[in-house]
Design an enzyme around this catalytic site. Structure first.
Site, PDB file in Angstrom:
ATOM      1  N   LEU A  61       0.845  -1.199   0.000  1.00 37.79           N
ATOM      2  CA  LEU A  61       0.000   0.000   0.000  1.00 37.79           C
ATOM      3  C   LEU A  61       0.881   1.251   0.000  1.00 37.79           C
ATOM      4  CD1 LEU A  61      -2.293  -1.358   2.808  1.00 37.79           C
ATOM      5  CD2 LEU A  61      -3.020  -1.061   0.441  1.00 37.79           C
ATOM      6  N   CYS A  77      -0.733  -0.863 -11.384  1.00 33.88           N
ATOM      7  CA  CYS A  77      -0.850   0.522 -10.902  1.00 33.88           C
ATOM      8  C   CYS A  77      -1.637   1.366 -11.904  1.00 33.88           C
ATOM      9  CB  CYS A  77       0.538   1.117 -10.682  1.00 33.88           C
ATOM     10  SG  CYS A  77       0.497   2.796 -10.023  1.00 33.88           S
ATOM     11  N   LYS A 115       1.500  -8.766  -9.971  1.00 34.14           N
ATOM     12  CA  LYS A 115       0.178  -8.256  -9.592  1.00 34.14           C
ATOM     13  C   LYS A 115      -0.445  -7.560 -10.796  1.00 34.14           C
ATOM     14  CE  LYS A 115      -2.293  -5.667  -6.017  1.00 34.14           C
ATOM     15  NZ  LYS A 115      -3.112  -4.737  -6.802  1.00 34.14           N
ATOM     16  N   ASN A 145      -8.082 -10.311  -5.062  1.00 33.94           N
ATOM     17  CA  ASN A 145      -8.000  -9.057  -4.327  1.00 33.94           C
ATOM     18  C   ASN A 145      -9.190  -8.176  -4.696  1.00 33.94           C
ATOM     19  OD1 ASN A 145      -6.104  -6.048  -4.757  1.00 33.94           O
ATOM     20  ND2 ASN A 145      -6.960  -6.781  -2.854  1.00 33.94           N
ATOM     21  N   GLY A 146      -9.832  -7.610  -3.651  1.00 30.99           N
ATOM     22  CA  GLY A 146     -10.920  -6.674  -3.897  1.00 30.99           C
ATOM     23  C   GLY A 146     -12.102  -6.829  -2.968  1.00 30.99           C
ATOM     24  N   ASP A 147     -12.407  -5.772  -2.196  1.00 28.73           N
ATOM     25  CA  ASP A 147     -13.654  -5.647  -1.415  1.00 28.73           C
ATOM     26  C   ASP A 147     -13.769  -6.595  -0.222  1.00 28.73           C
ATOM     27  OD1 ASP A 147     -14.337  -3.756  -3.282  1.00 28.73           O
ATOM     28  OD2 ASP A 147     -15.599  -5.100  -4.455  1.00 28.73           O
ATOM     29  N   ARG A 194      -7.585  -2.212   1.251  1.00 25.72           N
ATOM     30  CA  ARG A 194      -8.364  -1.219   2.001  1.00 25.72           C
ATOM     31  C   ARG A 194      -8.983  -1.803   3.266  1.00 25.72           C
ATOM     32  NH1 ARG A 194     -12.739   1.094  -1.742  1.00 25.72           N
ATOM     33  NH2 ARG A 194     -12.681  -1.043  -2.523  1.00 25.72           N
TER      34      ARG A 194
END
Length: 593
Positions: free
Chosen positions: A255, A339, A378, A440-442, A464
């Site tokens: 991050l 990115c 990634k 990855n995600g949520d 996050r």
């Protein structure tokens, strides 16, 4: 029951004993195309004067219900130099056993300790974390907790027992030495393996050119005498490299800004299995920039640790990989090809690599050639929102000997406006087998993690979700919702404060740097809604509640979206801010101002 109360941010709101979720999100007013029947006839009248655009607050005063919410980043943020907080510092000669100052009368710093203490800001606390842990404080008289280890005659105390216990201990690895930095600046570092690989690329290009010219000029092929060379016989084969078990692991995402070493230490304590340094630019690493090398630092508690690099050319990325391989202690190296920011994408890096498969292949093969550790990648679903390309790339990456793939279920254009596409991640995980693929995600609760595991992914990367609630790793491993109290959350911030002072320093400069990174983290942490206040469990990452009051003052303060309240929390742990202090969060608030 309902009551009218005052928020810490200074806004009066109504609240009920339980928070009711709202599914209404601000979308802004969009003009619709006029139909053919509604077309206005052309006239020669002068057009109206352009109206000034009102601020969101002014629009609200006018009663406009469709106020646009703030999105994206705050660009051109004010940057305060760390030296700005010290009006006049203590001379280094005084700190280093009172040796003679080489600048004499021309020195701009304090030499009289009593005068320095008269102008120095007040101490933050009565005990110094560094002195309590290591037996001595490297910042001595400049420490903002100096009274804990300073005698009345301004001498620094030491605890001999603790010093002996910590003797030979190297808590942080991968620091940039002065010799290596000077060699990089003078471009005198040898990249033997990289040159070997890059020669194969140039030879391949020359052969193609010769073949092209041969077809035109019909020249016979050149005969060679001697053994044929094959790079596959020289490089380490995949089974000879250091192996990392990625199966069923919880991976803390790299991050930018917030994924610093103190924050990673906090997440390790809550159960993160794999950690990764912040994204580093390969060109800056090759130039020996101290600030970029700081992103590669590894704490002793990080048992499985990798570094993430970004670049767009095979030569720089291969040399950077060899530099990392020879001078740092890492378990894997990750290529950032996900990115989305313009600065990286427009020069062909980040997401741009996904559309430049030839360069991407050369980069992966080159880095694999020089590395003794696994290479991971990634990626996102693609660049355009409705044009996924990850499923085409993954079979190719398997041929290029990638050790692990992480797929973020969003495209570059999409950013965070919609939910991650876990159905697409499921499809890609089947294509990637037997290479591990992380989704990855949520992910913000253990229920989200359970659903993610059902897709067949090898593991989960959390980004996050860890910023909003770093205890998410504990929740997933224990399969429960943790109704964590505000005092426990303050203790987590206190741990971050201590780790920050150890990493950045306990003098004024280190204290303010720790405060800045804490405020960046609080801009995410304020989105957390306590489980005991939820009408429906669990909280979803894309939902924002109305203003609400917590079960005590501290819980309400931690829920505030107001920057002033974040500063107030930091003052509880790091003392009052300096007179010239200012802070603008990196990300604008998504829900309300």
């Amino acid at each position: 029951e309902a009551a009218t109360v005052s928020q810490p941010g200074g806004v009066i709101h109504r609240f009920s004993s339980r928070v009711a979720w709202t599914h209404t999100f601000y979308t802004g007013s969009k003009g619709e195309k006029a139909s053919e029947n509604d077309r206005v006839e052309e006239t020669n009248e002068t057009p109206e004067t352009k109206k000034l655009k009102l601020d969101a607050d002014e629009q609200n005063k006018g009663g406009n219900p469709d106020r646009k919410r703030l999105r994206g980043q705050n660009k051109s943020r004010p940057h305060t130099k760390p030296t700005a907080y010290d009006e006049k510092r203590l001379c280094l000669s005084v700190l280093q056993a009172n040796r003679e100052c080489p600048f004499g009368d021309k020195c701009r710093f304090h030499h009289n300790v009593a005068e320095y203490f008269a102008t120095k800001p007040a101490d933050i606390g009565e005990s110094c974390y560094l002195y309590d842990i290591f037996g001595k404080c490297a910042y001595g008289l400049t420490c903002r907790f100096a009274k804990a280890h300073t005698t009345p005659d301004f001498k620094t105390m030491e605890n001999a027992e603790l010093i002996k216990t910590n003797e030979g201990r190297n808590a942080v690895k991968n620091s940039l030495s002065k010799d290596l930095q000077n060699s990089l600046r003078k471009r005198s570092v040898a990249f033997k393996k990289s040159e070997e690989y890059l020669k194969t690329l140039s030879n391949y290009k020359d052969k193609r050119d010769q073949q092209g010219n041969g077809k035109k000029n019909k020249q016979p092929p050149v005969k060679t005498i001697g053994p044929l060379t094959d790079v596959d016989l020289i490089k380490l084969r995949p089974f000879e490299k250091k192996q990392v078990d990625f199966k069923d692991k919880l991976y803390l995402a790299p991050l930018t800004t917030c994924g610093n070493l103190p924050f990673r230490r906090v997440c390790k304590r809550f159960g993160a299995d794999i950690t990764c340094g912040e994204m580093a630019m390969c060109t800056n690493l090759l130039q020996g920039q101290q600030s970029e090398w700081a992103l590669l630092k590894r704490h002793e508690s990080e048992d499985v640790f990798g570094v993430q690099v970004e670049g767009c050319f095979p030569d720089t990325m291969t040399r950077c990989a060899e530099l990392i391989n020879n001078n740092t202690d890492v378990d894997f190296v990750d290529i950032n090809s996900g990115c989305p920011i313009d600065l990286v994408y427009k020069k062909g890096g980040g997401c741009g690599l996904m559309t430049r498969t030839r360069k991407f292949e050369q980069i992966i093969k080159g880095m694999n050639y020089v590395l003794d550790v696994p290479l991971t990648v990634k990626i996102r679903t693609g660049v355009q929102e409705k044009c996924n390309i990850a499923h085409k790339l993954i079979p190719e990456m398997k041929k290029w000997d990638v050790s692990m793939i992480t797929l973020h279920g969003r495209s570059r254009e999409q950013r965070y406006t919609k939910l991650a596409d876990w159905d697409y991640i499921t499809t890609c995980s089947k294509l990637a087998s037997p290479v591990p693929l992380f989704g990855n995600g949520d992910i913000l609760s253990y229920e989200d993690a359970m659903k993610a595991r059902e897709t067949g992914v090898s593991g989960m990367m959390i980004a996050r979700g860890a910023l909003i609630k770093p205890w998410i790793f504990t929740e997933i491993k224990e399969s429960r919702h943790w109704d964590i109290s505000s005092s426990e959350r303050l203790d987590i911030l206190r741990d971050f404060r201590n780790f920050g002072l150890e990493h950045w320093g306990s003098d004024t400069r280190g204290v303010e740097k720790t405060r800045t990174f804490m405020l960046e983290w609080l801009s995410f942490m304020c989105r957390y809604i306590p489980v005991g206040l939820l009408e429906r469990v669990p909280q979803k990452i894309n939902e924002r509640p109305p203003y609400y009051m917590g079960r005590n003052y501290l819980e309400s303060l931690m829920a505030s979206q107001h920057v002033g309240d974040w500063v107030r929390i930091s003052e509880m742990l790091l003392g009052p801010v300096p007179k010239n202090f200012n802070f603008l969060p990196k990300h604008k608030a998504n829900a309300y101002k």
